[in-house]
Scaffold this motif. Structure first.
Motif, PDB file in Angstrom:
ATOM      1  N   ILE A  47       1.904   7.254  -6.777  1.00  0.00           N
ATOM      2  CA  ILE A  47       0.924   7.516  -7.409  1.00  0.00           C
ATOM      3  C   ILE A  47       0.527   9.171  -6.903  1.00  0.00           C
ATOM      4  O   ILE A  47      -0.036   9.592  -7.285  1.00  0.00           O
ATOM      5  N   GLY A  48       1.632   9.368  -5.860  1.00  0.00           N
ATOM      6  CA  GLY A  48       1.444  10.316  -5.517  1.00  0.00           C
ATOM      7  C   GLY A  48       0.396  11.110  -4.246  1.00  0.00           C
ATOM      8  O   GLY A  48       0.370  11.731  -3.747  1.00  0.00           O
ATOM      9  N   ALA A  49       0.288   9.852  -3.917  1.00  0.00           N
ATOM     10  CA  ALA A  49      -0.554   9.569  -2.154  1.00  0.00           C
ATOM     11  C   ALA A  49      -0.176   9.898  -0.986  1.00  0.00           C
ATOM     12  O   ALA A  49      -0.790  10.177  -0.268  1.00  0.00           O
ATOM     13  N   TYR A  50       1.765   9.873  -0.756  1.00  0.00           N
ATOM     14  CA  TYR A  50       1.292  10.487   0.388  1.00  0.00           C
ATOM     15  C   TYR A  50       3.059  10.943  -0.065  1.00  0.00           C
ATOM     16  O   TYR A  50       3.745  10.962  -1.547  1.00  0.00           O
ATOM     17  N   ARG A  51       2.861  12.241   0.800  1.00  0.00           N
ATOM     18  CA  ARG A  51       4.340  12.554   0.885  1.00  0.00           C
ATOM     19  C   ARG A  51       5.124  13.386   1.661  1.00  0.00           C
ATOM     20  O   ARG A  51       4.333  13.961   2.488  1.00  0.00           O
ATOM     21  N   ASP A  52       6.333  13.496   1.803  1.00  0.00           N
ATOM     22  CA  ASP A  52       7.275  13.621   3.078  1.00  0.00           C
ATOM     23  C   ASP A  52       6.781  14.255   3.839  1.00  0.00           C
ATOM     24  O   ASP A  52       6.405  14.988   4.940  1.00  0.00           O
ATOM     25  N   SER A  53       5.998  15.348   3.537  1.00  0.00           N
ATOM     26  CA  SER A  53       5.482  17.073   3.566  1.00  0.00           C
ATOM     27  C   SER A  53       4.535  17.122   4.474  1.00  0.00           C
ATOM     28  O   SER A  53       4.356  17.987   5.303  1.00  0.00           O
ATOM     29  N   TYR A  79       0.624  -1.455  -0.003  1.00  0.00           N
ATOM     30  CA  TYR A  79      -0.147   0.191   0.235  1.00  0.00           C
ATOM     31  C   TYR A  79       1.308   1.114  -0.102  1.00  0.00           C
ATOM     32  O   TYR A  79       0.570   2.590  -0.720  1.00  0.00           O
ATOM     33  N   ILE A  80       2.089   1.437   0.696  1.00  0.00           N
ATOM     34  CA  ILE A  80       2.868   3.204   0.837  1.00  0.00           C
ATOM     35  C   ILE A  80       3.480   2.480  -0.063  1.00  0.00           C
ATOM     36  O   ILE A  80       3.498   4.002  -0.691  1.00  0.00           O
ATOM     37  N   LYS A  81       4.261   1.621  -0.933  1.00  0.00           N
ATOM     38  CA  LYS A  81       4.958   1.540  -2.091  1.00  0.00           C
ATOM     39  C   LYS A  81       3.646   2.323  -3.416  1.00  0.00           C
ATOM     40  O   LYS A  81       4.302   3.218  -3.868  1.00  0.00           O
ATOM     41  N   ARG A  82       3.112   1.732  -3.321  1.00  0.00           N
ATOM     42  CA  ARG A  82       1.685   2.378  -4.388  1.00  0.00           C
ATOM     43  C   ARG A  82       1.133   3.533  -4.211  1.00  0.00           C
ATOM     44  O   ARG A  82       1.120   4.070  -5.205  1.00  0.00           O
ATOM     45  N   GLY A  83       1.204   3.627  -3.178  1.00  0.00           N
ATOM     46  CA  GLY A  83       0.647   5.310  -2.375  1.00  0.00           C
ATOM     47  C   GLY A  83       2.074   6.903  -2.697  1.00  0.00           C
ATOM     48  O   GLY A  83       1.453   7.426  -3.255  1.00  0.00           O
ATOM     49  N   ILE A  84       3.178   5.876  -2.634  1.00  0.00           N
ATOM     50  CA  ILE A  84       4.150   6.927  -3.041  1.00  0.00           C
ATOM     51  C   ILE A  84       4.195   6.815  -4.355  1.00  0.00           C
ATOM     52  O   ILE A  84       4.379   8.496  -5.463  1.00  0.00           O
TER      53      ILE A  84
END
Length: 177
Positions: free
Chosen positions: A51-57, A44-49
């Motif tokens: 597609i831009g669903a997760y950003r460090d900021s 989930y985390i890898k796919r989210g990153i």
């Protein structure tokens, strides 16, 4: 959490209540359909990153989680200003709401502590899995919640309506199978 290697384990810091709620919702639907569980949380985390669903900021956004649900063949909609009546309607239609909450429905933090938490982490999310009525009057909701504080890791915890209203921000993501 399903980490199969040291490389995968680096993703632990991107795990949060939001992504865990999404996995719980999707797995709930899959179990009800007698299908195998979805991939480990690291996927989930890898796919989210990707597609831009997760950003460090900013971490996981509501819109990002809704988009990520599509990666697993589910649909979702991010909503604001949602009333508790809408949550009940969604649950009656076999949809699962992931709700934005203030500090796990507990009010033991000072205003300063709450502000600093919200500024740093953007709040909590919890999965609503049911509700209880008595003679047509809403009594409260059943919640799944994950936290680094063991006493706030809840599975099917009943939260009375008044306490629920104090913690619910009105923002949610409705997941549909």
């Amino acid at each position: 959490m399903g980490f199969n290697s040291f490389e995968d384990a680096k993703y632990w810091e991107k795990s949060s209540c939001g992504i865990l709620c999404l996995k719980m919702a999707i797995d709930t639907f899959l179990l009800s359909q007698r299908k195998p569980l979805s991939p480990p949380i690291v996927e989930y985390i890898k796919r989210g990153i990707k597609i831009g669903a997760y950003r460090d900021s900013v971490g996981w956004t509501h819109e990002g989680l809704a988009q990520l649900s599509k990666e697993f063949n589910f649909s979702a909609v991010s909503m604001g200003s949602t009333k508790v009546v809408k949550l009940c309607e969604a649950l009656r239609q076999n949809f699962l709401p992931i709700i934005s909450i203030k500090w796990a429905f507990e009010n033991h933090k000072t205003l300063k502590e709450k502000f600093l938490f919200w500024k740093k982490f953007g709040g909590h999310l919890a999965l609503v899995v049911g509700f209880e009525e008595d003679n047509g009057e809403l009594e409260g909701f059943y919640i799944h919640h994950t936290s680094i504080l063991p006493e706030h890791n809840w599975q099917y915890k009943f939260v009375p309506l008044e306490k629920f209203k104090q913690g619910f921000t009105g923002r949610c993501i409705i997941i549909k199978s």
